[in-house]
Write an enzyme that holds these catalytic residues in place. Sequence first.
Site, PDB file in Angstrom:
ATOM      1  N   TYR A  83      -1.325  -3.245  -8.683  1.00  0.00           N
ATOM      2  CA  TYR A  83      -0.673  -3.425  -7.374  1.00  0.00           C
ATOM      3  C   TYR A  83       0.588  -2.544  -7.297  1.00  0.00           C
ATOM      4  CZ  TYR A  83       0.242  -5.813  -2.961  1.00  0.00           C
ATOM      5  OH  TYR A  83       0.435  -6.105  -1.626  1.00  0.00           O
ATOM      6  N   LYS A 114       6.419  -5.569  -1.236  1.00  0.00           N
ATOM      7  CA  LYS A 114       6.246  -6.947  -0.735  1.00  0.00           C
ATOM      8  C   LYS A 114       7.453  -7.818  -1.064  1.00  0.00           C
ATOM      9  CE  LYS A 114       2.082  -6.739   1.185  1.00  0.00           C
ATOM     10  NZ  LYS A 114       1.978  -6.637   2.650  1.00  0.00           N
TER      11      LYS A 114
END
Length: 264
Positions: free
Chosen positions: A159, A166
């Site tokens: 990720y 995020k």
Amino acid sequence: MAGGFLSEKRVLIAGLASQRSIAWGIACAMHREGARLAFGYQGEKLAGRAQKMAAELDSDAVFECDVGKDEDIERLVAGAREALGGLDVLVHSIGFAPREALAGGFTEATTRDAWRIAQDISAYSLVGLARAARPALAENGGSILTLSYLGAVRALPHYNVMGPAKASLEAAVRFLAQDLGPEGIRVNAISAGPIKTLAAAGISGFRRMLDHVSRTAPLARSVSAEEVGDAAAFLCSDLARGITGETLYVDAGYHAVGMTLPDE
Ligand code: NAD
Ligand code: 0WE
């Protein structure tokens, strides 16, 4: 549905790409609950598909918007506001990093350029959209929702640069909630479990991630865009009028687990 819990709410949803999009799950749930919808999509090529999907939900308010451009953000919000005669809800369902940054190890994959792009498109865009929508949302009290992922608060394979993006997005939710709360505008995030959308297509190991979640999560399965949509409809409705600055996990409970033992 006239009696739904979003009856007559005017909703702008940015981030519609396909019928697998989380944005589509949210749109269907909100439409079912009586909302009137407008959409933002990225890229000329998507125009026809976006118009067709919108029409299925009784909407013809569809606007092209690259959130990397300030003038596109302004145009999207102005267009939606005019088409709906105001705005009560803004949904941000957009995330992007260069594909090369989402493979291999974090340290080598995370270039300055990938960092800048991921932060700009995935996190700053929420602030830009919120600023553009603020005057409309403040008229009757409104709500803003964005989509996050567990990589904001835990390290996960591949990720990579999206994790810090995020984290920044979830922090922006808290700062926006504090700043806009006095105007009656609520700001929240849903942290969704992995779902096979276009943004997940071609991510190496994604199937294995879904399988891992299904074995590990308390509900012993993954989640669907429809389930995220139902939670989103709730959070953007008056039923959630006491909730702001929150990140709500819709992940079959995966985030709550620290250890599981394989079956014997
Ligand atoms: P998706 O590909 O359907 O949606 C992503 C959207 O981002 C697309 O509509 C795309 O056009 C848009 N986008 C990218 N760059 C843009 C730009 N510059 N301007 C405007 N729009 C742009 O995939 P999705 O999974 O529905 O993703 C929606 C949101 O949900 C993203 O924020 C994603 O990070 C988040 N999320 C996804 C998952 C998952 O597993 N699919 C899990 C948790 C959170
Ligand atoms: O937030 C996301 C998607 C993020 C994403 C995906 C892409 C693929 C196509 C951002 N940018 C791009 N850029 C592209 O060119 N998710 C939560 C879904 C997702 O993406 C992953 C995941 C999961 C889960 C990437 C690596 C590992 C896990």
